[in-house]
Motif scaffolding. Structure first.
Motif, mmCIF file in Angstrom:
data_model
loop_
_atom_site.group_PDB
_atom_site.id
_atom_site.type_symbol
_atom_site.label_atom_id
_atom_site.label_comp_id
_atom_site.label_asym_id
_atom_site.label_seq_id
_atom_site.Cartn_x
_atom_site.Cartn_y
_atom_site.Cartn_z
ATOM 1 N N ASN A 92 18.472 19.738 -10.169
ATOM 2 C CA ASN A 92 18.436 19.516 -8.719
ATOM 3 C C ASN A 92 17.315 20.302 -8.034
ATOM 4 O O ASN A 92 17.319 20.465 -6.820
ATOM 5 C CB ASN A 92 19.782 19.866 -8.094
ATOM 6 C CG ASN A 92 20.159 21.335 -8.283
ATOM 7 O OD1 ASN A 92 19.519 22.041 -9.052
ATOM 8 N ND2 ASN A 92 21.180 21.788 -7.576
ATOM 9 N N PHE A 93 16.359 20.788 -8.817
ATOM 10 C CA PHE A 93 15.204 21.491 -8.263
ATOM 11 C C PHE A 93 14.317 20.492 -7.519
ATOM 12 O O PHE A 93 13.993 19.427 -8.046
ATOM 13 C CB PHE A 93 14.418 22.155 -9.399
ATOM 14 C CG PHE A 93 13.297 23.049 -8.937
ATOM 15 C CD1 PHE A 93 13.514 24.401 -8.722
ATOM 16 C CD2 PHE A 93 12.023 22.546 -8.732
ATOM 17 C CE1 PHE A 93 12.475 25.227 -8.318
ATOM 18 C CE2 PHE A 93 10.983 23.362 -8.321
ATOM 19 C CZ PHE A 93 11.213 24.712 -8.109
ATOM 20 N N LYS A 94 13.919 20.837 -6.298
ATOM 21 C CA LYS A 94 13.052 19.954 -5.521
ATOM 22 C C LYS A 94 11.629 20.066 -6.048
ATOM 23 O O LYS A 94 10.953 21.080 -5.866
ATOM 24 C CB LYS A 94 13.102 20.321 -4.035
ATOM 25 C CG LYS A 94 12.327 19.352 -3.155
ATOM 26 C CD LYS A 94 12.469 19.714 -1.685
ATOM 27 C CE LYS A 94 11.676 18.735 -0.817
ATOM 28 N NZ LYS A 94 11.784 19.085 0.629
ATOM 29 N N GLU A 100 1.998 22.274 -22.840
ATOM 30 C CA GLU A 100 2.787 21.133 -22.379
ATOM 31 C C GLU A 100 3.939 21.590 -21.485
ATOM 32 O O GLU A 100 4.255 20.938 -20.483
ATOM 33 C CB GLU A 100 3.311 20.340 -23.580
ATOM 34 C CG GLU A 100 2.212 19.597 -24.328
ATOM 35 C CD GLU A 100 2.704 18.924 -25.601
ATOM 36 O OE1 GLU A 100 2.000 18.029 -26.108
ATOM 37 O OE2 GLU A 100 3.780 19.311 -26.116
ATOM 38 N N ALA A 101 4.556 22.719 -21.836
ATOM 39 C CA ALA A 101 5.633 23.259 -21.003
ATOM 40 C C ALA A 101 5.091 23.697 -19.641
ATOM 41 O O ALA A 101 5.721 23.465 -18.600
ATOM 42 C CB ALA A 101 6.302 24.433 -21.706
ATOM 43 N N LEU A 102 3.908 24.312 -19.637
ATOM 44 C CA LEU A 102 3.277 24.726 -18.385
ATOM 45 C C LEU A 102 2.944 23.504 -17.535
ATOM 46 O O LEU A 102 3.192 23.494 -16.323
ATOM 47 C CB LEU A 102 2.013 25.528 -18.691
ATOM 48 C CG LEU A 102 1.230 26.066 -17.491
ATOM 49 C CD1 LEU A 102 2.057 27.082 -16.712
ATOM 50 C CD2 LEU A 102 -0.087 26.710 -17.952
ATOM 51 N N ARG A 103 2.409 22.474 -18.148
ATOM 52 C CA ARG A 103 2.062 21.233 -17.441
ATOM 53 C C ARG A 103 3.284 20.581 -16.798
ATOM 54 O O ARG A 103 3.246 20.187 -15.625
ATOM 55 C CB ARG A 103 1.421 20.259 -18.433
ATOM 56 C CG ARG A 103 1.096 18.883 -17.869
ATOM 57 C CD ARG A 103 0.854 17.905 -19.010
ATOM 58 N NE ARG A 103 2.057 17.703 -19.820
ATOM 59 C CZ ARG A 103 2.048 17.164 -21.041
ATOM 60 N NH1 ARG A 103 0.917 16.777 -21.602
ATOM 61 N NH2 ARG A 103 3.184 17.006 -21.697
ATOM 62 N N LEU A 131 15.985 27.801 -15.356
ATOM 63 C CA LEU A 131 15.154 27.249 -14.283
ATOM 64 C C LEU A 131 14.485 25.958 -14.733
ATOM 65 O O LEU A 131 14.451 24.965 -13.988
ATOM 66 C CB LEU A 131 14.095 28.272 -13.860
ATOM 67 C CG LEU A 131 13.081 27.818 -12.811
ATOM 68 C CD1 LEU A 131 13.775 27.491 -11.493
ATOM 69 C CD2 LEU A 131 12.008 28.892 -12.598
ATOM 70 N N ILE A 132 13.956 25.939 -15.938
ATOM 71 C CA ILE A 132 13.283 24.753 -16.457
ATOM 72 C C ILE A 132 14.249 23.575 -16.549
ATOM 73 O O ILE A 132 13.885 22.429 -16.292
ATOM 74 C CB ILE A 132 12.664 25.048 -17.849
ATOM 75 C CG1 ILE A 132 11.583 26.131 -17.746
ATOM 76 C CG2 ILE A 132 12.089 23.779 -18.465
ATOM 77 C CD1 ILE A 132 10.560 25.921 -16.676
ATOM 78 N N ASP A 168 5.284 23.447 -11.105
ATOM 79 C CA ASP A 168 5.859 23.755 -9.793
ATOM 80 C C ASP A 168 6.953 24.817 -9.908
ATOM 81 O O ASP A 168 7.087 25.695 -9.046
ATOM 82 C CB ASP A 168 6.395 22.490 -9.123
ATOM 83 C CG ASP A 168 7.416 21.743 -9.963
ATOM 84 O OD1 ASP A 168 7.448 21.929 -11.198
ATOM 85 O OD2 ASP A 168 8.174 20.943 -9.382
ATOM 86 N N LYS A 169 7.723 24.791 -10.995
ATOM 87 C CA LYS A 169 8.759 25.799 -11.199
ATOM 88 C C LYS A 169 8.144 27.153 -11.552
ATOM 89 O O LYS A 169 8.680 28.198 -11.171
ATOM 90 C CB LYS A 169 9.727 25.339 -12.291
ATOM 91 C CG LYS A 169 10.537 24.100 -11.892
ATOM 92 C CD LYS A 169 11.516 23.683 -12.972
ATOM 93 C CE LYS A 169 12.327 22.473 -12.520
ATOM 94 N NZ LYS A 169 13.306 22.047 -13.541
ATOM 95 N N VAL A 170 7.033 27.132 -12.258
ATOM 96 C CA VAL A 170 6.312 28.371 -12.560
ATOM 97 C C VAL A 170 5.849 29.041 -11.269
ATOM 98 O O VAL A 170 6.033 30.249 -11.075
ATOM 99 C CB VAL A 170 5.108 28.094 -13.484
ATOM 100 C CG1 VAL A 170 4.220 29.333 -13.613
ATOM 101 C CG2 VAL A 170 5.583 27.635 -14.855
ATOM 102 N N ILE A 171 5.266 28.252 -10.380
ATOM 103 C CA ILE A 171 4.786 28.804 -9.109
ATOM 104 C C ILE A 171 5.952 29.310 -8.265
ATOM 105 O O ILE A 171 5.858 30.366 -7.620
ATOM 106 C CB ILE A 171 3.966 27.746 -8.345
ATOM 107 C CG1 ILE A 171 2.682 27.417 -9.133
ATOM 108 C CG2 ILE A 171 3.615 28.232 -6.943
ATOM 109 C CD1 ILE A 171 1.803 28.616 -9.424
#
Length: 295
Positions: A271-273, A114-117, A266-267, A121-124
């Motif tokens: 304000n992360f696009k 669920e965290a990955l889902r 990061l998670i 975009d932040k993982v990538i």
């Protein structure tokens, strides 16, 4: 371990007197009979923060260790979660991580998926930063398909230590190799310098990135060798980012110490696009797998 969580927040903090006194401070049940308690960032079990106060000159720097038991009025001890925790005492020094595959899913696996889902975009973004390679939306989809496998084998999410704190790197570690051909490389990274020395031919595209053109050698990249090890007295999870040639020789290698506090920050970055295309891909693929797993 060098990080902890508190009961009233899922934010991960580095272990220090300054952080501990901010939240939760000295109030019970965190500070009882001169003992400092917190939660393990990986398995949510109670931990004791050691060497935080009254340190001698030869004392180790502050660190956390599992209590191995319930702490009254604070937190219960969950043995199953402890068994799958990278920071459990039994995990240190183990070498054959390829054997550590679960027979089936549990709550820890579901939480990590669920965290990955919800943060794909932040993982990538993180993997781009670590590798120096531009990961397109198409490549990101291929990586996720590789990780999820076919439902019977090659399922990366069944790795013992895949959890809601380290999921970006374990995800990358459990993907297959991918070709460098046609990828964009950041010219300000050590990887670019190594490839230039290997006479890799590039075609310019923008100020910082160049495309990988036709070459005699066919290189692939991969995140490999997840390990749990002691570094400067602290238990850390590590992975290696590598580039291989056709003979499986490593031409570039960089060891990464997994920083749980950085991942957590990061998670939680508001304000992360966001990349809606990647989030939709992850939602579709992971939800479909979760429906099968939870049926």
């Amino acid at each position: 371990m060098d990080c902890y969580k508190t009961k009233n927040s899922d934010r991960i903090y580095k272990i220090s007197i300054e952080n501990y006194q901010k939240d939760p401070g000295f109030d019970e049940p965190y500070f009882v009979n001169n003992t400092c308690y917190a939660l393990c960032p990986a398995c949510d079990n109670p931990i004791q923060l050691c060497a935080l106060y009254n340190r001698n000159e030869n004392s180790p720097k502050p660190y956390g260790r599992h209590t191995g038991k319930d702490i009254t009025d604070f937190a219960p001890f969950d043995n199953q979660k402890y068994n799958f925790c990278p920071y459990a005492s039994h995990a240190r020094g183990y070498n054959n991580y390829d054997e550590l595959i679960k027979d089936g899913i549990d709550n820890s696996t579901i939480e990590a998926l669920e965290a990955l889902r919800d943060n794909y975009d932040k993982v990538i973004y993180l993997l781009k930063k670590e590798s120096g390679i531009r990961i397109s939306n198409n490549l990101a989809k291929e990586m996720l398909i590789s990780f999820l496998g076919n439902g019977n084998e090659n399922t990366g999410y069944l790795f013992y230590y895949f959890n809601k704190t380290n999921f970006p790197y374990v995800f990358a570690n459990m993907c297959r190799d991918f070709s460098l051909k046609g990828r964009y490389i950041n010219t300000e990274t050590p990887l670019y310098d190594v490839l230039k020395k290997k006479n890799v031919k590039f075609s310019k595209d923008g100020q910082y990135l160049v495309s990988f053109a036709e070459n005699p050698q066919s290189y692939v990249f991969s995140f490999i060798h997840y390990k749990i090890e002691t570094i400067e007295g602290d238990t850390h999870e590590t992975v290696k980012f590598c580039i291989f040639d056709e003979q499986r020789n490593i031409i570039f290698e960089r060891k990464i110490i997994i920083d749980l506090a950085y991942i957590n920050n990061l998670i939680k970055m508001e304000n992360f696009k966001r990349n809606e295309e990647l989030l939709n891909v992850a939602k579709e693929l992971i939800n479909k797998r979760l429906e099968i797993l939870q049926a």
